[in-house]
Scaffold this active site. Structure first.
Site, mmCIF file in Angstrom:
data_model
loop_
_atom_site.group_PDB
_atom_site.id
_atom_site.type_symbol
_atom_site.label_atom_id
_atom_site.label_comp_id
_atom_site.label_asym_id
_atom_site.label_seq_id
_atom_site.Cartn_x
_atom_site.Cartn_y
_atom_site.Cartn_z
ATOM 1 N N ASP A 183 4.767 -3.154 4.097
ATOM 2 C CA ASP A 183 4.870 -2.549 2.765
ATOM 3 C C ASP A 183 6.309 -2.044 2.617
ATOM 4 O O ASP A 183 6.720 -1.116 3.316
ATOM 5 C CB ASP A 183 3.879 -1.393 2.616
ATOM 6 C CG ASP A 183 3.758 -0.957 1.164
ATOM 7 O OD1 ASP A 183 4.633 -1.329 0.357
ATOM 8 O OD2 ASP A 183 2.790 -0.246 0.832
ATOM 9 N N ASP A 238 -0.745 -1.439 3.752
ATOM 10 C CA ASP A 238 -0.741 0.029 3.697
ATOM 11 C C ASP A 238 -1.163 0.634 5.040
ATOM 12 O O ASP A 238 -0.806 1.771 5.341
ATOM 13 C CB ASP A 238 -1.727 0.524 2.620
ATOM 14 C CG ASP A 238 -1.328 0.120 1.212
ATOM 15 O OD1 ASP A 238 -0.164 0.350 0.849
ATOM 16 O OD2 ASP A 238 -2.176 -0.438 0.483
ATOM 17 N N ILE A 295 7.903 -0.387 0.256
ATOM 18 C CA ILE A 295 7.892 1.045 -0.092
ATOM 19 C C ILE A 295 6.433 1.442 -0.256
ATOM 20 O O ILE A 295 5.774 1.080 -1.236
ATOM 21 C CB ILE A 295 8.633 1.359 -1.409
ATOM 22 C CG1 ILE A 295 10.088 0.894 -1.346
ATOM 23 C CG2 ILE A 295 8.572 2.865 -1.693
ATOM 24 C CD1 ILE A 295 10.912 1.213 -2.599
HETATM 25 C C1 IPD Z 1 -0.363 2.864 -2.289
HETATM 26 C C2 IPD Z 1 -0.242 4.212 -1.623
HETATM 27 C C3 IPD Z 1 -1.345 5.123 -2.092
HETATM 28 C C4 IPD Z 1 -2.714 4.540 -1.855
HETATM 29 C C5 IPD Z 1 -2.821 3.160 -2.478
HETATM 30 C C6 IPD Z 1 -1.712 2.270 -1.974
HETATM 31 P P1 IPD Z 1 1.922 1.568 -2.689
HETATM 32 O O1 IPD Z 1 0.627 1.988 -1.812
HETATM 33 O O2 IPD Z 1 -0.316 4.065 -0.226
HETATM 34 O O3 IPD Z 1 -1.314 6.342 -1.399
HETATM 35 O O4 IPD Z 1 -3.671 5.371 -2.426
HETATM 36 O O5 IPD Z 1 -4.082 2.614 -2.122
HETATM 37 O O6 IPD Z 1 -1.809 1.009 -2.589
HETATM 38 O O7 IPD Z 1 1.420 0.852 -3.898
HETATM 39 O O8 IPD Z 1 2.633 2.822 -3.033
HETATM 40 O O9 IPD Z 1 2.691 0.685 -1.788
#
Ligand code: IPD
Length: 330
Positions: A103, A254, A105
């Site tokens: 990921d 994530d 960011i």
């Molecule tokens: C998100 C973040 C968020 C979580 C989401 C993720 P992203 O990632 O980690 O805390 O609740 O499920 O998708 O979109 O910021 O890379």
């Protein structure tokens, strides 16, 4: 046939990934400065993916492109799964082959708001098991690292690495638990009064579960937190700052890196949903490890009382679920 693990030098991949994370982190810092110095230009642009709260910035895309090109140069035989290429329609089927799961960011919403709780998350999976995890938060200047079976560490500037968890594990119980949950980008609900209706929408299931965990009862949790970056949430559970993290809807990029960090700190990543027969036989129900691509996770820190205390907490979270199971497609 599974992939021969001994053909990968995990330490070498780890060290290289740490360096990559630092370079990518610098891109995040530079990108953020540019965004806030030029608020009315293209640099500040944010695109919505699925809906208005599922965001991607040019910095996400630039960091992912940089990471891919570096991986292709150094580890040309390894596969790659990343948030932004997947969102752009790339085919990303996880198999036994060594696969970087990244990921660029994590915590994009925080990044967009200038909130420092965001990170680059670099995981390596082999045989569909997370083996290496590197999570670097450039704004906090904190780096979490782990290799499976070799411990996990927090690195801060000018300090020797700190082994996780940061304190010896204390007993784990639901009525003293500090639990992380996330609202997520899936906000579909069946009506304006989600808590009073019966529905199988994921968002309704989450809201009811939060309500059940928080409301006054002998087993109410100490508190609930929502920080906005799954990777750092897992580090926080690994460190022992929080007791558990429950979320449906996030993706393998994530959680892959954070999974190793949690595992090496004595934590347990189990299924976010209970097993099929759970309600009929709570005592006998098995608490299985989650699958990497399952999109429903419950991370629990190491406990003084070991796996039994972790399983009891998992069952309590499952018992608190209301409105059905969470369901997420690919
Ligand atoms: C998100 C973040 C968020 C979580 C989401 C993720 P992203 O990632 O980690 O805390 O609740 O499920 O998708 O979109 O910021 O890379």
């Amino acid at each position: 046939m599974s992939f021969d693990l001994s053909s990968v030098n995990l330490q070498e991949v780890h060290d290289w990934s740490v360096d990559l994370a630092r370079r990518a982190g610098q891109m995040m810092l530079d990108g953020s400065n540019k965004r806030f110095q030029n608020p009315s230009t293209e640099d500040h642009k944010t695109d919505a993916k699925k809906n208005a709260v599922d965001l991607v910035t040019e910095v996400d895309q630039a960091v992912e492109a940089f990471v891919i090109s570096e991986i292709e140069k150094r580890w040309p035989s390894f596969k790659f799964i990343g948030e932004e290429t997947q969102s752009a329609g790339a085919d990303s089927v996880l198999d036994d082959h060594p696969t970087f799961i990244v990921d660029p960011i994590d915590g994009t919403m925080n990044f967009v708001h200038g909130n420092p709780w965001c990170a680059i998350s670099i995981g390596l999976s082999i045989n569909r098991i997370p083996y290496i995890g590197i999570i670097y938060s450039p704004f906090l200047n904190e780096m979490y690292t782990a290799i499976r079976n070799q411990g996990s560490y927090l690195h801060k500037p000018n300090q020797p690495p700190l082994r996780l968890p940061l304190q010896p594990p204390t007993p784990l119980a639901v009525n003293t638990a500090l639990i992380i949950t996330e609202w997520g980008a899936d906000r579909t609900t069946i009506g304006t009064s989600a808590l009073s209706e019966s529905s199988k929408e994921n968002f309704d299931v989450k809201l009811r579960t939060y309500f059940n965990l928080l409301r006054n009862s002998p087993n109410m949790v100490h508190g609930m937190r929502s920080y906005g970056a799954a990777s750092l949430n897992l580090c926080s559970v690994a460190a022992g700052h929080n007791d558990a993290y429950w979320e449906g809807g996030c993706w393998e990029w994530d959680v892959c890196a954070g999974w190793v960090i949690l595992h090496e700190a004595g934590g347990f990543m189990c299924e976010g949903n209970p097993p099929e027969n759970f309600e009929a036989d709570v005592e006998g129900a098995k608490v299985e490890e989650a699958t990497l691509i399952g999109r429903k996770y419950l991370a629990i820190r190491g406990a003084k009382g070991g796996r039994k205390e972790q399983e009891d907490l998992a069952k309590w979270v499952w018992k608190s679920m209301e409105g059905g199971r969470m369901t997420y497609g690919r």
